[in-house]
Design a protein around this motif. Structure first.
Motif, PDB file in Angstrom:
ATOM      1  N   PHE A  36      13.739 -23.518  34.727  1.00  0.00           N
ATOM      2  CA  PHE A  36      13.625 -23.115  33.329  1.00  0.00           C
ATOM      3  C   PHE A  36      12.238 -23.406  32.756  1.00  0.00           C
ATOM      4  O   PHE A  36      11.725 -22.628  31.963  1.00  0.00           O
ATOM      5  CB  PHE A  36      14.698 -23.803  32.478  1.00  0.00           C
ATOM      6  CG  PHE A  36      16.063 -23.209  32.672  1.00  0.00           C
ATOM      7  CD1 PHE A  36      16.355 -21.929  32.234  1.00  0.00           C
ATOM      8  CD2 PHE A  36      17.059 -23.937  33.287  1.00  0.00           C
ATOM      9  CE1 PHE A  36      17.614 -21.376  32.405  1.00  0.00           C
ATOM     10  CE2 PHE A  36      18.331 -23.397  33.467  1.00  0.00           C
ATOM     11  CZ  PHE A  36      18.613 -22.111  33.026  1.00  0.00           C
ATOM     12  N   GLU A  37      11.641 -24.496  33.167  1.00  0.00           N
ATOM     13  CA  GLU A  37      10.315 -24.846  32.661  1.00  0.00           C
ATOM     14  C   GLU A  37       9.298 -23.763  33.030  1.00  0.00           C
ATOM     15  O   GLU A  37       8.466 -23.382  32.214  1.00  0.00           O
ATOM     16  CB  GLU A  37       9.877 -26.201  33.195  1.00  0.00           C
ATOM     17  CG  GLU A  37       8.641 -26.730  32.509  1.00  0.00           C
ATOM     18  CD  GLU A  37       8.325 -28.157  32.906  1.00  0.00           C
ATOM     19  OE1 GLU A  37       7.155 -28.404  33.219  1.00  0.00           O
ATOM     20  OE2 GLU A  37       9.240 -28.997  32.901  1.00  0.00           O
ATOM     21  N   SER A  38       9.369 -23.254  34.247  1.00  0.00           N
ATOM     22  CA  SER A  38       8.466 -22.186  34.672  1.00  0.00           C
ATOM     23  C   SER A  38       8.708 -20.900  33.885  1.00  0.00           C
ATOM     24  O   SER A  38       7.802 -20.085  33.730  1.00  0.00           O
ATOM     25  CB  SER A  38       8.637 -21.891  36.163  1.00  0.00           C
ATOM     26  OG  SER A  38       8.222 -22.990  36.929  1.00  0.00           O
ATOM     27  N   LEU A  39       9.938 -20.734  33.398  1.00  0.00           N
ATOM     28  CA  LEU A  39      10.272 -19.564  32.588  1.00  0.00           C
ATOM     29  C   LEU A  39       9.858 -19.741  31.132  1.00  0.00           C
ATOM     30  O   LEU A  39       9.959 -18.818  30.335  1.00  0.00           O
ATOM     31  CB  LEU A  39      11.778 -19.279  32.662  1.00  0.00           C
ATOM     32  CG  LEU A  39      12.302 -18.824  34.016  1.00  0.00           C
ATOM     33  CD1 LEU A  39      13.823 -18.788  34.006  1.00  0.00           C
ATOM     34  CD2 LEU A  39      11.733 -17.461  34.390  1.00  0.00           C
ATOM     35  N   GLY A  40       9.399 -20.954  30.783  1.00  0.00           N
ATOM     36  CA  GLY A  40       8.945 -21.207  29.426  1.00  0.00           C
ATOM     37  C   GLY A  40       9.993 -21.800  28.515  1.00  0.00           C
ATOM     38  O   GLY A  40       9.831 -21.798  27.301  1.00  0.00           O
ATOM     39  N   TYR A  41      11.087 -22.307  29.073  1.00  0.00           N
ATOM     40  CA  TYR A  41      12.174 -22.866  28.281  1.00  0.00           C
ATOM     41  C   TYR A  41      12.188 -24.383  28.406  1.00  0.00           C
ATOM     42  O   TYR A  41      12.516 -24.929  29.444  1.00  0.00           O
ATOM     43  CB  TYR A  41      13.516 -22.261  28.704  1.00  0.00           C
ATOM     44  CG  TYR A  41      13.592 -20.803  28.327  1.00  0.00           C
ATOM     45  CD1 TYR A  41      14.001 -20.421  27.064  1.00  0.00           C
ATOM     46  CD2 TYR A  41      13.199 -19.819  29.222  1.00  0.00           C
ATOM     47  CE1 TYR A  41      14.028 -19.088  26.700  1.00  0.00           C
ATOM     48  CE2 TYR A  41      13.216 -18.480  28.865  1.00  0.00           C
ATOM     49  CZ  TYR A  41      13.640 -18.127  27.602  1.00  0.00           C
ATOM     50  OH  TYR A  41      13.656 -16.806  27.245  1.00  0.00           O
ATOM     51  N   GLU A  42      11.793 -25.033  27.326  1.00  0.00           N
ATOM     52  CA  GLU A  42      11.752 -26.501  27.265  1.00  0.00           C
ATOM     53  C   GLU A  42      13.089 -27.029  26.762  1.00  0.00           C
ATOM     54  O   GLU A  42      14.001 -26.269  26.464  1.00  0.00           O
ATOM     55  CB  GLU A  42      10.600 -26.940  26.354  1.00  0.00           C
ATOM     56  CG  GLU A  42       9.238 -26.450  26.791  1.00  0.00           C
ATOM     57  CD  GLU A  42       8.773 -27.012  28.121  1.00  0.00           C
ATOM     58  OE1 GLU A  42       9.206 -28.109  28.504  1.00  0.00           O
ATOM     59  OE2 GLU A  42       7.981 -26.341  28.797  1.00  0.00           O
ATOM     60  N   SER A  43      13.184 -28.333  26.602  1.00  0.00           N
ATOM     61  CA  SER A  43      14.448 -28.986  26.273  1.00  0.00           C
ATOM     62  C   SER A  43      15.079 -28.489  24.979  1.00  0.00           C
ATOM     63  O   SER A  43      16.288 -28.274  24.921  1.00  0.00           O
ATOM     64  CB  SER A  43      14.279 -30.501  26.234  1.00  0.00           C
ATOM     65  OG  SER A  43      13.305 -30.863  25.284  1.00  0.00           O
ATOM     66  N   LEU A  44      14.299 -28.264  23.934  1.00  0.00           N
ATOM     67  CA  LEU A  44      14.864 -27.795  22.667  1.00  0.00           C
ATOM     68  C   LEU A  44      15.475 -26.404  22.821  1.00  0.00           C
ATOM     69  O   LEU A  44      16.573 -26.131  22.315  1.00  0.00           O
ATOM     70  CB  LEU A  44      13.793 -27.796  21.570  1.00  0.00           C
ATOM     71  CG  LEU A  44      14.278 -27.460  20.171  1.00  0.00           C
ATOM     72  CD1 LEU A  44      15.373 -28.431  19.720  1.00  0.00           C
ATOM     73  CD2 LEU A  44      13.116 -27.508  19.191  1.00  0.00           C
ATOM     74  N   ALA A  45      14.790 -25.530  23.526  1.00  0.00           N
ATOM     75  CA  ALA A  45      15.317 -24.189  23.773  1.00  0.00           C
ATOM     76  C   ALA A  45      16.590 -24.255  24.603  1.00  0.00           C
ATOM     77  O   ALA A  45      17.532 -23.482  24.374  1.00  0.00           O
ATOM     78  CB  ALA A  45      14.269 -23.328  24.470  1.00  0.00           C
ATOM     79  N   MET A  46      16.645 -25.183  25.539  1.00  0.00           N
ATOM     80  CA  MET A  46      17.843 -25.310  26.372  1.00  0.00           C
ATOM     81  C   MET A  46      19.018 -25.873  25.571  1.00  0.00           C
ATOM     82  O   MET A  46      20.165 -25.488  25.809  1.00  0.00           O
ATOM     83  CB  MET A  46      17.553 -26.164  27.603  1.00  0.00           C
ATOM     84  CG  MET A  46      16.584 -25.509  28.577  1.00  0.00           C
ATOM     85  SD  MET A  46      17.016 -23.791  29.018  1.00  0.00           S
ATOM     86  CE  MET A  46      18.609 -24.036  29.792  1.00  0.00           C
ATOM     87  N   LEU A  47      18.748 -26.757  24.614  1.00  0.00           N
ATOM     88  CA  LEU A  47      19.823 -27.248  23.748  1.00  0.00           C
ATOM     89  C   LEU A  47      20.402 -26.107  22.921  1.00  0.00           C
ATOM     90  O   LEU A  47      21.623 -26.000  22.769  1.00  0.00           O
ATOM     91  CB  LEU A  47      19.313 -28.363  22.832  1.00  0.00           C
ATOM     92  CG  LEU A  47      19.062 -29.704  23.496  1.00  0.00           C
ATOM     93  CD1 LEU A  47      18.406 -30.677  22.506  1.00  0.00           C
ATOM     94  CD2 LEU A  47      20.358 -30.298  24.026  1.00  0.00           C
ATOM     95  N   GLU A  48      19.545 -25.263  22.395  1.00  0.00           N
ATOM     96  CA  GLU A  48      20.012 -24.096  21.643  1.00  0.00           C
ATOM     97  C   GLU A  48      20.805 -23.162  22.558  1.00  0.00           C
ATOM     98  O   GLU A  48      21.851 -22.646  22.182  1.00  0.00           O
ATOM     99  CB  GLU A  48      18.818 -23.351  21.031  1.00  0.00           C
ATOM    100  CG  GLU A  48      19.167 -22.038  20.375  1.00  0.00           C
ATOM    101  CD  GLU A  48      20.082 -22.152  19.165  1.00  0.00           C
ATOM    102  OE1 GLU A  48      20.738 -21.150  18.835  1.00  0.00           O
ATOM    103  OE2 GLU A  48      20.146 -23.233  18.555  1.00  0.00           O
ATOM    104  N   THR A  49      20.319 -22.959  23.759  1.00  0.00           N
ATOM    105  CA  THR A  49      21.020 -22.113  24.727  1.00  0.00           C
ATOM    106  C   THR A  49      22.404 -22.681  25.032  1.00  0.00           C
ATOM    107  O   THR A  49      23.402 -21.952  25.036  1.00  0.00           O
ATOM    108  CB  THR A  49      20.190 -21.999  26.026  1.00  0.00           C
ATOM    109  OG1 THR A  49      18.941 -21.363  25.711  1.00  0.00           O
ATOM    110  CG2 THR A  49      20.915 -21.208  27.099  1.00  0.00           C
ATOM    111  N   GLY A  50      22.463 -23.997  25.266  1.00  0.00           N
ATOM    112  CA  GLY A  50      23.748 -24.642  25.544  1.00  0.00           C
ATOM    113  C   GLY A  50      24.725 -24.487  24.396  1.00  0.00           C
ATOM    114  O   GLY A  50      25.915 -24.211  24.601  1.00  0.00           O
TER     115      GLY A  50
END
Length: 89
Positions: A36-50
């Protein structure tokens, strides 16, 4: 619980709608094993995704599910494990 499977297309849609897409990220390519990091998705974006996955699929992701899932494939597997009906006897 929803009866259908969580797919890579579902994840792509949620990533684009909720967290926005990094202009450099090609979510249409073969991203299943790209972290995900290589795709540009950091922890905050992943929390929103979750959060969006939980609401849409009526599940509760374990606290570690998002941090342990480093790739789309790993997150899809974690979500689908929660969508599978319990085995009866």
């Amino acid at each position: 619980m929803p009866s259908h499977e969580f797919t890579l297309d579902d994840l792509r849609r949620i990533l684009r709608d909720g967290a926005g897409a990094d202009e450099a990220a090609d979510l249409d390519g073969d991203i299943a094993d790209t972290d995900f990091e290589s795709l540009g998705y950091e922890s905050l974006a992943m929390l929103e995704t979750g959060g969006r996955i939980e609401r849409e699929f009526d599940i509760t992701l374990d606290d570690d599910a998002l941090t342990d899932a480093r790739t789309p494939r790993e997150l899809i597997e974690a979500v689908n494990a929660l969508l599978e009906p319990a085995e009866i006897g």
